[in-house]
Design an enzyme around this catalytic site. Structure first.
Site, PDB file in Angstrom:
ATOM      1  N   LYS A   1      12.673   3.089  14.098  1.00 34.75           N
ATOM      2  CA  LYS A   1      11.778   3.596  15.250  1.00 34.75           C
ATOM      3  C   LYS A   1      10.802   2.370  15.881  1.00 34.75           C
ATOM      4  O   LYS A   1      10.661   2.112  14.723  1.00 34.75           O
ATOM      5  CB  LYS A   1      10.630   4.739  14.709  1.00 34.75           C
ATOM      6  CG  LYS A   1       9.910   4.255  13.283  1.00 34.75           C
ATOM      7  CD  LYS A   1       8.404   4.077  13.610  1.00 34.75           C
ATOM      8  CE  LYS A   1       7.813   3.568  12.496  1.00 34.75           C
ATOM      9  NZ  LYS A   1       6.816   2.686  12.708  1.00 34.75           N
TER      10      LYS A   1
ATOM     11  N   ASP B   1       5.911   8.935   7.725  1.00 36.62           N
ATOM     12  CA  ASP B   1       7.165   8.285   8.893  1.00 36.62           C
ATOM     13  C   ASP B   1       8.772   9.392   8.666  1.00 36.62           C
ATOM     14  O   ASP B   1       9.360   8.652   9.478  1.00 36.62           O
ATOM     15  CB  ASP B   1       7.519   6.701   8.895  1.00 36.62           C
ATOM     16  CG  ASP B   1       6.772   6.251   9.595  1.00 36.62           C
ATOM     17  OD1 ASP B   1       5.191   6.853  10.452  1.00 36.62           O
ATOM     18  OD2 ASP B   1       5.913   5.740   9.836  1.00 36.62           O
TER      19      ASP B   1
HETATM   20  O1  C5P Z   1       3.465   8.439   3.748  1.00 37.11           O
HETATM   21  P1  C5P Z   1       4.491   6.598   3.287  1.00 37.11           P
HETATM   22  O2  C5P Z   1       4.087   6.945   2.031  1.00 37.11           O
HETATM   23  O3  C5P Z   1       4.947   6.038   4.065  1.00 37.11           O
HETATM   24  O4  C5P Z   1       2.946   5.963   3.240  1.00 37.11           O
HETATM   25  C1  C5P Z   1       2.494   4.246   2.558  1.00 37.11           C
HETATM   26  C2  C5P Z   1       0.705   4.227   2.671  1.00 37.11           C
HETATM   27  O5  C5P Z   1       0.538   3.576   4.093  1.00 37.11           O
HETATM   28  C3  C5P Z   1      -0.130   4.602   2.440  1.00 37.11           C
HETATM   29  O6  C5P Z   1      -0.062   4.749   0.402  1.00 37.11           O
HETATM   30  C4  C5P Z   1      -1.061   4.394   2.442  1.00 37.11           C
HETATM   31  O7  C5P Z   1      -1.698   3.337   2.118  1.00 37.11           O
HETATM   32  C5  C5P Z   1      -0.645   3.947   3.880  1.00 37.11           C
HETATM   33  N1  C5P Z   1      -0.923   4.949   5.069  1.00 37.11           N
HETATM   34  C6  C5P Z   1      -1.916   5.044   5.957  1.00 37.11           C
HETATM   35  N2  C5P Z   1      -2.824   6.329   6.282  1.00 37.11           N
HETATM   36  C7  C5P Z   1      -1.308   7.060   7.104  1.00 37.11           C
HETATM   37  C8  C5P Z   1       0.019   6.745   6.814  1.00 37.11           C
HETATM   38  C9  C5P Z   1       0.119   5.614   5.582  1.00 37.11           C
HETATM   39  O8  C5P Z   1      -3.649   4.506   4.917  1.00 37.11           O
HETATM   40  N3  C5P Z   1      -1.375   7.732   8.209  1.00 37.11           N
END
Ligand code: C5P
Length: 338
Positions: free
Chosen positions: A12, A139
């Site tokens: 993406k 994502d």
């Molecule tokens: O959701 P995911 O595990 O991919 O997110 C990885 C990290 O990215 C989270 O732990 C956070 O630090 C950051 N993040 C965030 N806000 C989001 C998505 C991700 O702060 N909307």
């Protein structure tokens, strides 16, 4: 004969990534306009004695081949939900840049989920699969559905979007990845610094939901997508994002005097200053828009058509500002059994 299932999952790019203030749970609310692009990882699942992972591709050595891999976590999550021991061999053929801001890890999570679902015949509904994806990462649901979508919440609450044509991109792949949490932290730090500068030394805050405007999708950008209008999309992408730290600031200016619809761009460039040269090289070579993809360090360049994308990728490779440059089109379908 041992049965196996292979699932192809797209990368993406975020044509808009508006990042709100940091929430009490550490995540950030987003207005995240996802567009799936035709670069793919393929996840193959085969019954095995034990859960194991193998990876192939140029950066295979940088992918964790253990239970921290989102593909392994997906197999465990689906197995736990349906009472099935996740005894599978997951093989990942990687085309999506590793830790590149193109949701490669999320693609592998969604791919493993769909592949295990098909192998085990669990018959999980689309809603169930999407909710498991959201447990795996912000994502991952988009990797499942593909196409184009607006992501709200932390990016997992999706509304599919219409796209009125094919867009031609070039992706400049960097040497080495960036950590998504580190880029979000840097975004907060830059916002706090901008706030302290405005409000006076000693002022604290600037990155919280009280200080950062609620993230909203750009109507001009959504119209450009719906109409398949590349010039309008490029101008919406370069029109600027959320002011750093608090309402009333000046949007961060980047190359060519333009802004960026990606609020993580300034943070990615702060952690990897050489990205400025990559963005400038693409702009000089005629890209209609030049942005960091998601949390980077991959840079995304919008080209007028296929011929322009071929020329642009050649110019970017020759510029020496990236490891390689790959043309790809969007939108692309989501996770698909092949
Ligand atoms: O959701 P995911 O595990 O991919 O997110 C990885 C990290 O990215 C989270 O732990 C956070 O630090 C950051 N993040 C965030 N806000 C989001 C998505 C991700 O702060 N909307």
């Amino acid at each position: 004969m041992t049965r196996s299932v292979t699932v192809s999952v797209p990368a993406k790019v975020n044509v808009q990534l508006a990042v709100g203030g940091v929430r009490p749970d550490g995540f950030h609310d987003l207005a995240n306009v996802f567009l799936a692009v035709g670069l793919h990882d393929r996840v193959t699942v085969t019954p095995s004695d034990t859960l194991r992972i193998t990876v192939e591709g140029p950066d295979a050595d940088q992918v964790p081949a253990d239970r921290t891999n989102l593909a392994a976590r997906a197999a465990e999550l689906l197995g736990a939900r349906y009472g099935i021991a996740p005894e599978v061999h997951l093989h990942i053929a990687k085309e999506i840049p590793v830790a590149g801001g193109m949701a490669g890890g999320s693609a592998d999570g969604a791919g493993a989920l769909v592949a295990c679902d098909a192998l085990w015949g669990t018959g999980a509904s689309r809603e169930e699969l999407l909710s498991l994806c959201a447990e795996l990462g912000s994502d991952v649901p988009f990797s499942l559905i593909g196409g184009a979508a607006l992501g709200r919440g932390r990016g997992e609450l999706l509304t599919p979007l219409e796209v009125g044509g094919t867009f031609h991109w070039v992706f400049a792949v960097a040497d080495g990845g960036l950590s998504t949490p580190a880029v979000y932290r840097e975004c907060d730090r830059l916002r706090e610094a901008a706030y302290a500068e405005r409000a006076g030394a000693g002022a604290t805050g600037g990155a919280s939901v009280e200080h950062v405007p609620d993230p909203e999708p750009s109507p001009a950008l959504l119209d450009a997508l719906a109409e398949g209008d590349v010039v309008a999309l490029a101008s919406a992408v370069m029109a600027g994002g959320t002011p750093p730290g608090f309402a009333g600031g000046t949007p961060a200016r980047t190359v060519s005097g333009g802004g960026s619809s990606n609020d993580l761009q300034a943070a990615a460039v702060s952690l990897r200053p050489s990205l400025t040269e990559t963005l400038e090289a693409g702009a000089k070579a005629g890209a209609l828009a030049s942005i960091v993809s998601g949390s980077g360090p991959t840079c995304a360049f919008l080209a007028r058509d296929a011929a322009a994308a071929t020329a642009l990728s050649g110019a970017l490779r020759a510029s020496g500002t990236c490891r390689t440059a790959i043309p790809a089109t969007s939108p692309a379908p989501g996770a698909t059994v092949v």
